[in-house]
Design a protein around this motif. Structure first.
Motif, short mmCIF file in Angstrom:
data_model
loop_
_atom_site.label_atom_id
_atom_site.label_comp_id
_atom_site.label_asym_id
_atom_site.label_seq_id
_atom_site.Cartn_x
_atom_site.Cartn_y
_atom_site.Cartn_z
N PRO A 18 0.82 -1.23 0.00
CA PRO A 18 0.00 0.00 0.00
C PRO A 18 0.85 1.27 0.00
CG PRO A 18 -0.90 -1.59 1.55
CD PRO A 18 0.43 -2.14 1.09
N PHE A 19 1.95 1.27 0.73
CA PHE A 19 2.83 2.44 0.77
C PHE A 19 3.45 2.69 -0.60
CE2 PHE A 19 7.12 4.21 1.44
CZ PHE A 19 6.76 5.44 2.00
N VAL A 20 3.94 1.62 -1.24
CA VAL A 20 4.55 1.77 -2.56
C VAL A 20 3.51 2.23 -3.58
CG1 VAL A 20 5.81 0.59 -4.40
CG2 VAL A 20 6.27 0.01 -2.00
N ALA A 21 2.28 1.69 -3.46
CA ALA A 21 1.21 2.10 -4.38
C ALA A 21 0.89 3.59 -4.22
CB ALA A 21 -0.04 1.26 -4.12
N VAL A 55 4.72 -2.69 -10.98
CA VAL A 55 5.40 -3.54 -10.00
C VAL A 55 4.46 -3.87 -8.84
CG1 VAL A 55 7.30 -3.65 -8.34
CG2 VAL A 55 7.69 -2.69 -10.62
N VAL A 56 3.70 -2.86 -8.39
CA VAL A 56 2.75 -3.07 -7.29
C VAL A 56 1.69 -4.10 -7.68
CG1 VAL A 56 0.93 -1.98 -5.94
CG2 VAL A 56 3.11 -0.81 -6.23
N PHE A 57 1.13 -3.95 -8.89
CA PHE A 57 0.11 -4.89 -9.33
C PHE A 57 0.66 -6.31 -9.37
CE2 PHE A 57 -2.16 -1.37 -11.88
CZ PHE A 57 -2.90 -1.02 -10.76
N PHE A 58 1.86 -6.46 -9.93
CA PHE A 58 2.45 -7.78 -10.05
C PHE A 58 2.71 -8.39 -8.67
CE2 PHE A 58 6.02 -10.70 -10.49
CZ PHE A 58 5.58 -11.50 -11.54
N GLY A 59 3.28 -7.58 -7.76
CA GLY A 59 3.63 -8.10 -6.45
C GLY A 59 2.44 -8.30 -5.54
N GLY A 62 0.05 -10.91 -6.86
CA GLY A 62 0.72 -12.20 -6.72
C GLY A 62 0.60 -12.75 -5.31
N SER A 63 0.71 -11.86 -4.32
CA SER A 63 0.55 -12.29 -2.93
C SER A 63 -0.86 -12.80 -2.67
CB SER A 63 0.86 -11.12 -1.99
OG SER A 63 2.20 -10.69 -2.13
N VAL A 64 -1.86 -12.10 -3.21
CA VAL A 64 -3.25 -12.52 -3.02
C VAL A 64 -3.50 -13.87 -3.68
CG1 VAL A 64 -5.65 -11.94 -3.53
CG2 VAL A 64 -4.07 -10.15 -2.81
N ILE A 65 -2.94 -14.07 -4.88
CA ILE A 65 -3.11 -15.34 -5.57
C ILE A 65 -2.49 -16.48 -4.77
CG2 ILE A 65 -2.42 -16.66 -7.61
CD1 ILE A 65 -2.66 -14.03 -9.20
N ARG A 66 -1.29 -16.27 -4.26
CA ARG A 66 -0.63 -17.32 -3.49
C ARG A 66 -1.41 -17.63 -2.21
NH1 ARG A 66 3.87 -14.46 -5.43
NH2 ARG A 66 3.90 -13.13 -3.58
N GLU A 67 -1.96 -16.61 -1.57
CA GLU A 67 -2.75 -16.85 -0.37
C GLU A 67 -4.01 -17.65 -0.69
OE1 GLU A 67 -1.43 -12.66 1.86
OE2 GLU A 67 -3.41 -12.89 0.96
N GLY A 239 -8.40 -3.91 -18.54
CA GLY A 239 -9.20 -5.12 -18.59
C GLY A 239 -8.52 -6.21 -19.40
N THR A 240 -7.87 -5.83 -20.50
CA THR A 240 -7.17 -6.82 -21.32
C THR A 240 -6.00 -7.44 -20.56
OG1 THR A 240 -7.79 -5.60 -23.32
CG2 THR A 240 -6.00 -7.20 -23.51
N ILE A 241 -5.28 -6.62 -19.80
CA ILE A 241 -4.20 -7.15 -18.97
C ILE A 241 -4.76 -8.13 -17.94
CG2 ILE A 241 -2.43 -6.55 -17.27
CD1 ILE A 241 -2.10 -3.88 -18.75
N MET A 242 -5.88 -7.77 -17.32
CA MET A 242 -6.52 -8.68 -16.36
C MET A 242 -6.90 -9.99 -17.05
SD MET A 242 -9.14 -6.15 -14.37
CE MET A 242 -8.62 -4.59 -13.65
N LEU A 243 -7.44 -9.91 -18.25
CA LEU A 243 -7.85 -11.12 -18.97
C LEU A 243 -6.65 -12.02 -19.27
CD1 LEU A 243 -10.45 -9.61 -21.47
CD2 LEU A 243 -10.94 -11.20 -19.61
#
Length: 287
Positions: A18-21, A55-59, A62-67, A239-243
């Motif tokens: 959140p701070f980096v975002a 970078v924030v989106f990727f990281g 990624g944390s949410v997906i792993r959880e 949206g395309t990136i999300m897809l």
């Protein structure tokens, strides 16, 4: 993606994302303002902010997906995710509603007022001016430009987006039916259609800017046209990136027929983008 037993919440560890975002959003906002003002450093700061947010989106995601894949989320957390997505889309509705409101105000109120439909009012606003939509505004009557019509590019893009909604729905039904090959094919088709929309809109902007003399500073018509279609285009890109991400997750087997909110959340967003475009197509290009 399994769910944890029970109805409690999963409380994650402290995160610096959140701070980096916040830093990335500040840089993007500052850079965008400087860029629109023609300042040399605006584009660089905007690019830096965009890179930070990527970078924030990727990281962070990624944390949410792993959880989620670790089975740490309960059914109650899943409900919270759904409500979070609902409120996010609602905020997007209000966002576009503000721009549609600006368009309606300019067309239905400002232009008639300034054009003398109410002589008692117009003489205090702008005396002896005659305007009709589309217009660059008072004082810009000598600016020659052509408005963007619905044919051919906007109509083609409308067909593309509507078709992408169909392919995404087919993929969703395939996911619930356990047909993985059909699911992946439908998702990649949706990604291809979204990419085609972005490329065609880029070509449309090139035509408008170079051949129609329709630019961002072409008065009220130019500003509302590019603000509405530009922000929508930015949403299509996101949206395309999300897809793409969801498609790769589908290929890796991250979703099941009973547990696939990550897929559903992106599908909700994409259908929202489709609906907004229909409004744009009618009120910006046709009427």
């Amino acid at each position: 993606m399994a769910h944890a037993e029970g109805g409690g919440y999963y409380v994650p560890e402290y995160s610096y994302w959140p701070f980096v975002a916040s830093i990335g959003l500040l840089a993007m906002g500052t850079g965008a303002g400087g860029f629109l003002q023609g300042l040399d450093w605006g584009g660089y700061v905007l690019g830096l902010g965009t890179a930070i947010m990527l970078v924030v989106f990727f990281g962070w995601f990624g944390s949410v997906i792993r959880e989620g894949l670790s089975g740490l989320y309960s059914d109650q957390v899943d409900i919270s995710f759904r409500w979070g997505m609902i409120w996010f889309i609602f905020s997007e509705v209000m966002f576009f509603g503000a721009f549609f409101g600006a368009l309606f105000y300019a067309r239905l109120l400002s232009v008639p007022w300034l054009s003398g439909e109410d002589p008692a009012t117009s003489k205090f606003l702008w005396d002896s001016v005659v305007l009709s939509w589309p217009t660059a505004g008072p004082g810009m009557t000598d600016l020659e430009f052509r408005p963007m019509g619905p044919w051919p590019l906007p109509t083609i893009n409308t067909i593309i987006l509507l078709t992408s909604g169909v392919t995404l729905t087919i993929a969703h039904h395939a996911l619930k039916a356990g047909e993985r090959g059909k699911l992946v094919a439908g998702m990649w088709a949706t990604v291809a259609l979204g990419t085609a929309f972005i490329l065609l809109q880029g070509y449309e902007y090139y035509e408008a800017w170079t051949h129609l003399n329709l630019q961002l500073d072409t008065g009220i018509y130019g500003s509302t046209f590019f603000m509405l279609t530009g922000f929508h285009g930015a949403h299509v890109i996101m949206g395309t990136i999300m897809l793409v991400v969801i498609t790769l997750r589908c290929m890796r087997g991250h979703f099941s027929a009973d547990n696939h909110f990550g897929f559903e959340g992106v599908a909700w967003y994409w259908h929202f983008v489709d609906v907004v475009w229909l409004g744009l197509f009618i009120f910006v290009y046709i009427l």
